[in-house]
Design a protein around this motif. Sequence first.
Motif, PDB file in Angstrom:
ATOM      1  N   GLU A  16      -9.591  17.237 -17.131  1.00 12.03           N
ATOM      2  CA  GLU A  16      -8.449  16.322 -17.125  1.00 12.03           C
ATOM      3  C   GLU A  16      -7.156  17.116 -17.238  1.00 12.03           C
ATOM      4  OE1 GLU A  16      -9.342  14.286 -20.717  1.00 12.03           O
ATOM      5  OE2 GLU A  16      -9.016  16.101 -21.881  1.00 12.03           O
ATOM      6  N   LYS A  17      -6.064  16.477 -16.845  1.00 10.43           N
ATOM      7  CA  LYS A  17      -4.752  17.079 -17.062  1.00 10.43           C
ATOM      8  C   LYS A  17      -4.262  16.569 -18.410  1.00 10.43           C
ATOM      9  CE  LYS A  17      -0.567  18.735 -16.261  1.00 10.43           C
ATOM     10  NZ  LYS A  17      -0.311  20.146 -16.491  1.00 10.43           N
ATOM     11  N   SER A  18      -4.186  17.438 -19.359  1.00 17.72           N
ATOM     12  CA  SER A  18      -3.746  16.989 -20.681  1.00 17.72           C
ATOM     13  C   SER A  18      -3.265  18.159 -21.524  1.00 17.72           C
ATOM     14  CB  SER A  18      -4.902  16.301 -21.407  1.00 17.72           C
ATOM     15  OG  SER A  18      -4.541  16.037 -22.741  1.00 17.72           O
ATOM     16  N   THR A  19      -2.057  18.012 -22.057  1.00 18.16           N
ATOM     17  CA  THR A  19      -1.581  18.967 -23.043  1.00 18.16           C
ATOM     18  C   THR A  19      -1.438  18.200 -24.355  1.00 18.16           C
ATOM     19  OG1 THR A  19      -0.367  20.210 -21.386  1.00 18.16           O
ATOM     20  CG2 THR A  19       0.282  20.568 -23.665  1.00 18.16           C
ATOM     21  N   ARG A  20      -2.128  18.666 -25.386  1.00 14.33           N
ATOM     22  CA  ARG A  20      -2.069  17.933 -26.651  1.00 14.33           C
ATOM     23  C   ARG A  20      -2.361  18.857 -27.832  1.00 14.33           C
ATOM     24  NH1 ARG A  20      -6.961  15.951 -24.265  1.00 14.33           N
ATOM     25  NH2 ARG A  20      -8.760  16.891 -25.300  1.00 14.33           N
ATOM     26  N   ASN A  41       0.915  12.213 -20.612  1.00 11.83           N
ATOM     27  CA  ASN A  41       1.308  11.074 -21.440  1.00 11.83           C
ATOM     28  C   ASN A  41       2.020  11.595 -22.672  1.00 11.83           C
ATOM     29  OD1 ASN A  41      -0.154   9.381 -19.675  1.00 11.83           O
ATOM     30  ND2 ASN A  41      -2.045  10.024 -20.697  1.00 11.83           N
ATOM     31  N   SER A  97     -10.939  10.006 -16.264  1.00 14.74           N
ATOM     32  CA  SER A  97     -10.298  11.164 -16.869  1.00 14.74           C
ATOM     33  C   SER A  97      -9.265  10.787 -17.930  1.00 14.74           C
ATOM     34  CB  SER A  97      -9.634  12.008 -15.796  1.00 14.74           C
ATOM     35  OG  SER A  97      -8.605  11.271 -15.221  1.00 14.74           O
ATOM     36  N   GLU A  98      -9.041   9.503 -18.164  1.00 12.76           N
ATOM     37  CA  GLU A  98      -8.153   9.099 -19.251  1.00 12.76           C
ATOM     38  C   GLU A  98      -8.762   9.535 -20.577  1.00 12.76           C
ATOM     39  OE1 GLU A  98      -5.211   6.874 -19.330  1.00 12.76           O
ATOM     40  OE2 GLU A  98      -5.183   7.964 -17.437  1.00 12.76           O
ATOM     41  N   ILE A  99      -7.942  10.008 -21.504  1.00 15.89           N
ATOM     42  CA  ILE A  99      -8.494  10.365 -22.801  1.00 15.89           C
ATOM     43  C   ILE A  99      -8.593   9.090 -23.627  1.00 15.89           C
ATOM     44  CG2 ILE A  99      -8.102  11.657 -24.923  1.00 15.89           C
ATOM     45  CD1 ILE A  99      -6.116  13.280 -23.281  1.00 15.89           C
ATOM     46  N   GLU A 118       0.240  13.823 -28.127  1.00 20.62           N
ATOM     47  CA  GLU A 118       0.048  13.908 -26.674  1.00 20.62           C
ATOM     48  C   GLU A 118       1.356  14.415 -26.098  1.00 20.62           C
ATOM     49  OE1 GLU A 118      -2.432  13.460 -24.693  1.00 20.62           O
ATOM     50  OE2 GLU A 118      -3.877  12.550 -26.050  1.00 20.62           O
ATOM     51  N   SER A 172       1.786  15.977 -22.676  1.00 24.61           N
ATOM     52  CA  SER A 172       1.925  15.594 -21.277  1.00 24.61           C
ATOM     53  C   SER A 172       0.533  15.490 -20.634  1.00 24.61           C
ATOM     54  CB  SER A 172       2.798  16.605 -20.519  1.00 24.61           C
ATOM     55  OG  SER A 172       2.190  17.874 -20.505  1.00 24.61           O
TER      56      SER A 172
END
Length: 503
Positions: free
Chosen positions: A346-350, A381, A493-495, A377, A379
């Motif tokens: 997934e695309k996620s920076t957290r 989101n 792919s949503e967290i 979160e 990006s």
Amino acid sequence: MEATTFVLFGATGDLARRKIYPALYNLFLDHKLHNSFAVIGLGRREVTDEAYQAMVERSLRDFSRREVKDTASVRSFLKAFRYNVLDVGHTEDYVKLLERVEQVETGMGSTPNRMFYLSVGPEFFEPIALNIEASGLGAAKGWKRLVIEKPFGHDLQSAQELNLTLSKAFTEEEIYRIDHYLGKPMVQELDVFQQTNPVLHALWNNRYIANVQITAAETVGVEERAGYYDHVGALRDMFQNHMLQLLMMLAIRLPKDSSADEVRFKKREVMEALEPLDEANIEASVIRGQYTAGAIKGIPVPGYRSEAGISAGSMNDTFIAARLQIDDPFWKGVPFYIRTGKRMKEKSTRIVIEFKEPLKQSSTVEEDDIPNLLVFEISPNEGITLQLKARDPRNKGKFKAVHIDFHTSSIEVPEAYENLIHDALNGDPSFFAHWNEVELSWKWVQPILNAFAGNSVPLYSYAAGSHGPAESDQLLAQDGHHWWLDAPVDEASEITLPDASNF
Ligand SMILES: NC(=O)C1=CN([C@@H]2O[C@H](COP(=O)(O)OP(=O)(O)OC[C@H]3O[C@@H](n4cnc5c(N)ncnc54)[C@H](OP(=O)(O)O)[C@@H]3O)[C@@H](O)[C@H]2O)C=CC1
Ligand SMILES: O=C1O[C@H](COP(=O)(O)O)[C@@H](O)[C@H](O)[C@H]1O
């Protein structure tokens, strides 16, 4: 905000079109640009002012987060843009540029404050800085500033050399090193949350925090950048700069209303307290990975070594995970786990902060383990979630997770480049990387670079569309922890936080 001439090297490039022009436009719409604001775009291509303005307009339509429909305001914005031909290596072009800059400044009747923005390849940073100095472009009556993109060096030595050269033309106070993660709104909130909320402030230490997990996962591969990426890898591209900046922003403890100098001083202290890794034993703390063929959102993608422009035997890292320890009274004993990779699930920076469970006897992960987590979160989101362990009233003897959520829409928040360009125009360096931080980051990373170069660390493979090599899970498992909030593989792919139920 003061009158400014914004001199943009690399005006026809990708970064300018995708990020810089849309950011300037949004600042203009928000009345955050001075009336006497002019842009002089530079590049080798012969482009008229009109063609340049048309290119800028196109970039707004293609990339601005806001709808571009009011033609009167677009026209008014575009009036600020002019173009000059300049080849970095041609000293006579800088003389012509100075004439144009002075002409524009005389036309505006303003104090000549000059911001030089280097949106060009790193091989041009040094000649440009020296030519600005030699041509007199840097000798205006007002202020001068240098905004410089990454990468800042390729290793410790080249970063030190670059800094030495830049310092011949600009002082440290005049240099604004962009790390676009520092411009992300949620990153800019991290210290404020901790400073201004007594609950968080009280919990922000090793007494209550079990571990901190920082993830920057991307679904994209090398895209069109094989030539650059295959010499750089995840360690240089993301870890040395963005990931260590996130660590610093999370770990600093600041008094309320701290100045830019205090922020930078505290960040430096964090880097100085980071325990160095033993080069002979890097693999105990660092996992190096490279993706193989797999699928992203159901679409098959090739492995790294089959990407266009990548050599068949490339040992480059497309993933890195590491365990870091900060040896200071607040964080001693709290592992910071950091990972970043391309072609992940997934695309996620957290950032996930896991709190200690005071009554828990063992440190092993239990079946129905429900941790108390604080999640930032960053990006794509933006939001904060506090997950609390609570009794499940419908299931006696069992626990469930309850969530306190705050999320914003991406339309509402400024983009990183808007924040950063605005700050640089205002002379606020708080969210730019100071040389001390950059040098300490390279110093910390250098033993890993050496170990990678000598291949003394295994290169683990992971399938595109996964969460990285299994060994990255092992890194946490050996400490009794695991990565929280990884979206299940092969599902949306949503967290989703486990057992979400809002108050
Ligand atoms: N693109 C991105 O998303 C990001 C880029 N960066 C960094 O930003 C910088 C620019 O990247 P990007 O825009 O992608 O690069 P591009 O290759 O798209 O653009 C390069 C620019 O430099 C100009 N240029 C090239 N050679 C010369 C020369 N000899 N003299 C004068 N101008 C020259 C080109 O114009 P012309 O051909 O007309 O001379 C063009 O405008 C790099 O340092 C990159 O690492 C950082 C983060 C993200
Ligand atoms: O600096 C870089 O960042 C991007 C990821 O940025 P994000 O804002 O989308 O998280 C990365 O793709 C690129 O390789 C790297 O150079």
